[in-house]
Design an enzyme around this catalytic site. Structure first.
Site, mmCIF file in Angstrom:
data_model
loop_
_atom_site.group_PDB
_atom_site.id
_atom_site.type_symbol
_atom_site.label_atom_id
_atom_site.label_comp_id
_atom_site.label_asym_id
_atom_site.label_seq_id
_atom_site.Cartn_x
_atom_site.Cartn_y
_atom_site.Cartn_z
ATOM 1 N N SER A 1 -5.506 1.587 18.518
ATOM 2 C CA SER A 1 -4.927 0.809 19.610
ATOM 3 C C SER A 1 -5.002 1.558 20.936
ATOM 4 C CB SER A 1 -3.450 0.533 19.276
ATOM 5 O OG SER A 1 -2.757 0.112 20.422
ATOM 6 N N LYS B 1 -0.245 5.183 15.353
ATOM 7 C CA LYS B 1 -1.693 5.068 15.580
ATOM 8 C C LYS B 1 -2.274 6.421 15.979
ATOM 9 C CE LYS B 1 -2.094 0.739 14.575
ATOM 10 N NZ LYS B 1 -2.797 0.333 13.335
ATOM 11 N N LYS C 1 3.239 -3.900 13.503
ATOM 12 C CA LYS C 1 2.614 -3.734 14.832
ATOM 13 C C LYS C 1 3.475 -4.222 16.002
ATOM 14 C CE LYS C 1 0.718 -8.253 15.004
ATOM 15 N NZ LYS C 1 0.024 -9.099 15.936
ATOM 16 N N LEU D 1 0.812 -1.228 0.000
ATOM 17 C CA LEU D 1 0.000 0.000 0.000
ATOM 18 C C LEU D 1 0.844 1.275 0.000
ATOM 19 C CD1 LEU D 1 -2.711 -1.151 2.572
ATOM 20 C CD2 LEU D 1 -3.074 -0.784 0.113
ATOM 21 N N TYR E 1 5.444 2.757 17.134
ATOM 22 C CA TYR E 1 4.217 2.047 16.728
ATOM 23 C C TYR E 1 2.996 2.810 17.254
ATOM 24 C CZ TYR E 1 0.210 -0.981 17.208
ATOM 25 O OH TYR E 1 -1.083 -1.467 17.189
HETATM 26 C C1 WQD Z 1 1.250 -8.101 27.691
HETATM 27 C C2 WQD Z 1 1.816 -8.218 29.091
HETATM 28 C C3 WQD Z 1 4.178 -7.788 29.222
HETATM 29 C C4 WQD Z 1 5.507 -11.351 27.038
HETATM 30 C C5 WQD Z 1 -0.005 -5.340 22.889
HETATM 31 C C6 WQD Z 1 0.372 -5.089 21.482
HETATM 32 C C7 WQD Z 1 0.033 -3.693 21.069
HETATM 33 C C8 WQD Z 1 -1.376 -3.322 21.486
HETATM 34 C C9 WQD Z 1 -1.625 -3.627 22.947
HETATM 35 C C10 WQD Z 1 -2.887 -3.459 19.625
HETATM 36 C C11 WQD Z 1 2.821 -7.118 29.384
HETATM 37 C C12 WQD Z 1 3.854 -9.235 29.626
HETATM 38 C C13 WQD Z 1 4.714 -10.384 27.626
HETATM 39 C C14 WQD Z 1 6.331 -12.163 27.865
HETATM 40 C C15 WQD Z 1 5.512 -11.015 29.800
HETATM 41 N N1 WQD Z 1 -2.362 -3.990 20.731
HETATM 42 N N2 WQD Z 1 4.709 -10.234 28.977
HETATM 43 N N3 WQD Z 1 6.296 -11.969 29.221
HETATM 44 O O1 WQD Z 1 2.742 -4.951 25.373
HETATM 45 O O2 WQD Z 1 0.338 -4.942 26.211
HETATM 46 O O3 WQD Z 1 0.861 -4.647 23.756
HETATM 47 O O4 WQD Z 1 -1.332 -4.991 23.137
HETATM 48 O O5 WQD Z 1 -2.530 -2.497 19.066
HETATM 49 O O6 WQD Z 1 0.174 -3.684 19.681
HETATM 50 O O7 WQD Z 1 1.752 -5.284 21.371
HETATM 51 O O8 WQD Z 1 1.145 -6.867 24.881
HETATM 52 O O9 WQD Z 1 1.359 -9.321 24.927
HETATM 53 O O10 WQD Z 1 3.456 -7.919 24.581
HETATM 54 O O11 WQD Z 1 2.362 -7.956 26.798
HETATM 55 O O12 WQD Z 1 5.513 -10.846 31.036
HETATM 56 O O13 WQD Z 1 7.081 -13.064 27.394
HETATM 57 O O14 WQD Z 1 2.524 -9.460 29.183
HETATM 58 O O15 WQD Z 1 5.156 -7.250 30.093
HETATM 59 O O16 WQD Z 1 2.684 -6.750 30.745
HETATM 60 P P1 WQD Z 1 1.313 -5.297 25.158
HETATM 61 P P2 WQD Z 1 2.134 -8.071 25.226
#
Ligand code: WQD
Length: 345
Positions: free
Chosen positions: A127, A156, A87, A62, A152
């Site tokens: 987001s 948004k 993302k 795009l 990122y």
């Molecule tokens: C969640 C929690 C980590 C991995 C995501 C997307 C972002 C947005 C919001 C849409 C956090 C913890 C993670 C691991 C851990 N969505 N964790 N061990 O950072 O909230 O963001 O949702 O736009 O694009 O990235 O999601 O799943 O990375 O982390 O402890 O191995 O899990 O610290 O507290 P996040 P995540």
């Protein structure tokens, strides 16, 4: 209104789930544009297995305006659902130009096409990251938009600003931004789900890959936050519930039911769940004991965020159906299917 619906990123995690939801609920023809940068064309075959719908896909980047225009020259488009974007929060910090170029140029090119081909309905994949670390939770759509925590998140925020300015300059154009909290889980059939490239950034695919033996253990990033058990709080929401919100938003646009030209909706359950609680929920539904340890905090993580999604409940009639155990059970079912098929790619 008849006319085709253009879904950008249709082979992606949320795009493919939305196609499945839409096929049951709209007579409009669906067209996808996806260059498979972070997805696979096999997803369309699995969508066909689930809903017997063969979608036309244009393998176009795009950021290429001329090739993007060609799609609009060849098809009459009534509405666009724009998922296609990079993302990964961490990658965006290491490679910001990749994110600013791809995510913003794609959006700007689509809006050039809206102008030239008179497309007046636009749904934008936004987001909860645009709220940063909110001072008050749960967050509503009128909570302050704080400085983005990553390039990122900034794409948004800027994306929503571009849409608002475009609405002001084009009175017949309407846009809905859907602000996802943490999309997780997979279609209940187990045939489609999240396909992380390499080592997963996100929690739930890391959980399922650890449970199936692909990863040795999970590190819980921080056990000393000011939360009920010391680990971060998030609002996990099933991807199929997120998908259905797009169908409802599309109907709202096509039926001219919007109250402003630009509208934004939070998409979360409103329940804050800690990392340790998510792990326990997975262990309960899978019967697997997870190997995890508490490690240092992850740079850029916020402590706690969850949504007040009452506006989507009321205005869109959107009510999430899946609870945390459904999310974990469906993610696990998908991981098992992936491994059965040698890790579908
Ligand atoms: C969640 C929690 C980590 C991995 C995501 C997307 C972002 C947005 C919001 C849409 C956090 C913890 C993670 C691991 C851990 N969505 N964790 N061990 O950072 O909230 O963001 O949702 O736009 O694009 O990235 O999601 O799943 O990375 O982390 O402890 O191995 O899990 O610290 O507290 P996040 P995540």
């Amino acid at each position: 209104m008849t006319g085709n619906i253009l879904i950008t990123g249709g082979a992606g995690y949320i795009g493919s789930h939305t196609i499945i939801d839409l096929t049951g609920l709209t007579e409009n023809k669906l067209i996808s544009v996806d260059n498979f940068d972070n997805s696979t064309s096999q997803t369309f075959e699995r969508v066909k297995q689930i809903v017997d719908y063969k979608i036309t896909n244009y393998e176009v980047n795009l950021t290429d305006l001329e090739k993007t225009k060609q799609i609009f020259q060849d098809n009459s488009i009534s509405a666009i659902i724009h998922f296609a974007a990079h993302k990964a929060v961490g990658e965006s910090v290491e490679n910001p130009l990749k994110y600013y170029h791809n995510n913003l140029q794609s959006l700007i090119n689509l809006l050039h096409c809206c102008k030239e081909f008179e497309v007046a309905n636009f749904i934008f994949s936004s987001s909860c990251t645009i709220y940063g670390q909110p001072k008050n939770i749960p967050v509503t759509e009128s909570s302050p938009i704080l400085p983005a925590e990553s390039p990122y998140g900034n794409t948004k925020q800027i994306g929503e600003e571009i849409l608002q300015d475009y609405c002001k300059a084009n009175s017949n154009f309407k846009a809905i931004a859907l602000r996802y909290f943490n999309p997780v889980g997979a279609h209940m059939s187990g045939l489609i789900g999240e396909l992380p490239n390499g080592i997963p950034n996100n929690l739930v695919p890391f959980i399922t890959q650890t449970a199936i033996g692909l990863r040795e253990k999970i590190t819980v990033f921080g056990g000393d936050y000011n939360t009920r058990d010391g680990s971060c709080v998030r609002d996990y929401i099933h991807v199929s519930d997120i998908a259905h919100a797009h169908t409802l938003a599309l109907n709202r646009l096509l039926k001219n039911e919007t109250k402003q030209q630009f509208e934004a909706f939070n998409l979360g359950t409103g329940n804050g769940v800690t990392v340790l609680e998510a792990i326990k929920a997975f262990e309960k539904v899978s019967g697997k004991k997870l190997n995890y340890k508490i490690g240092p905090r992850r740079e850029g993580d916020i402590e706690a965020v969850y949504s007040d999604s009452s506006k989507a409940n009321k205005e869109l009639g959107w009510i999430p159906k899946h609870n945390l155990e459904d999310m974990m059970a469906s993610a696990w079912k998908w991981e098992l299917k992936l491994q059965e098929n040698g890790g579908i790619k």
